[in-house]
Scaffold this motif. Structure first.
Motif, mmCIF file in Angstrom:
data_model
loop_
_atom_site.group_PDB
_atom_site.id
_atom_site.type_symbol
_atom_site.label_atom_id
_atom_site.label_comp_id
_atom_site.label_asym_id
_atom_site.label_seq_id
_atom_site.Cartn_x
_atom_site.Cartn_y
_atom_site.Cartn_z
ATOM 1 N N HIS A 102 19.517 -21.853 42.302
ATOM 2 C CA HIS A 102 20.740 -22.287 43.856
ATOM 3 C C HIS A 102 21.360 -20.838 44.405
ATOM 4 C CE1 HIS A 102 25.199 -24.616 45.562
ATOM 5 N NE2 HIS A 102 25.109 -23.195 44.637
ATOM 6 N N GLN A 124 18.918 -19.820 46.955
ATOM 7 C CA GLN A 124 18.471 -20.103 48.157
ATOM 8 C C GLN A 124 19.867 -20.590 48.840
ATOM 9 O OE1 GLN A 124 17.971 -24.084 45.861
ATOM 10 N NE2 GLN A 124 16.492 -24.288 46.656
ATOM 11 N N ASN A 125 21.827 -19.860 48.510
ATOM 12 C CA ASN A 125 22.249 -19.996 48.938
ATOM 13 C C ASN A 125 23.192 -18.465 49.412
ATOM 14 O OD1 ASN A 125 23.860 -22.108 49.412
ATOM 15 N ND2 ASN A 125 22.835 -22.658 47.877
#
Length: 194
Positions: A174, A177-178
């Motif tokens: 996560h 991805q960010n």
């Protein structure tokens, strides 16, 4: 994020917890339809994560220098195998293929791969995210060293925070991805440290 390169060792480590971490990460990559890019071996942590990804229905691309075939035992059941001539070509090909990087617990070779990616990011040669998969708090001493480097003005704060850290594979993916890379090129000390 379609492909993540995972740097890890050809050994299993001293505890089963490391293999469990590799399996958890492999399952998460497959679940998220993220292709594994890795060193191409069938042994150690490398073999464990590749086997797990493939068993879970995911894709695994191996990049193996031909001279290491006997030592690291090339995986014979990968989605794709790329054979190269040198370690330099292996790292360059993995970096080219990957959208981001995860570093599993490993030894000197794993650290060398990680630090090259880290240095390239500092120099602005790529803006891809990279993170340490902190299984069993393996990377706590390294994180402490980064903090020390920053306090002593050998590592700018904006560069220290480039290295993402998480002990949970879902959380680490996560973060990757960010990720938003810091702007600008390399500085030895940040503006607030002058």
């Amino acid at each position: 994020m379609d492909k993540i390169a995972v740097f890890c060792g050809a050994s299993m480590g001293a505890s089963e917890v490391y293999a469990e971490g590799a399996k958890a990460l492999g399952k998460e990559l497959a679940r998220k339809n993220i292709t594994l890019v890795y060193g191409g071996a069938s042994v150690g942590m490398m073999g464990t994560i590749a086997d797990t990804v493939l068993e879970a229905g995911g894709q695994a691309i191996g990049v193996m220098p031909d001279f290491l075939d006997q030592k690291e035992h090339t995986h014979q059941h990968l989605s794709k195998l790329i054979v190269v001539d040198s370690m330099h070509e292996r790292k360059a090909k993995m970096a080219e293929l990957a959208d981001g990087f995860i570093v599993m617990p490993g030894g000197a070779g794993t650290m060398e791969e990680f630090f090259e990616i880290f240095t390239w990011a500092q120099l602005g040669l790529h803006r891809k995210p990279f993170g340490l998969f902190n299984v069993n708090q393996y990377y706590e001493p390294l994180v402490a060293l980064f903090n020390h480097m920053s306090r002593e003005h050998f590592l700018a704060e904006k560069h220290r925070t480039m290295a993402l850290v998480d002990s949970d594979p879902t959380g680490l993916i996560h973060q990757l991805q960010n990720y938003d890379a810091p702007s600008g090129t390399r500085t030895y000390i940040s503006e607030d440290q002058t």
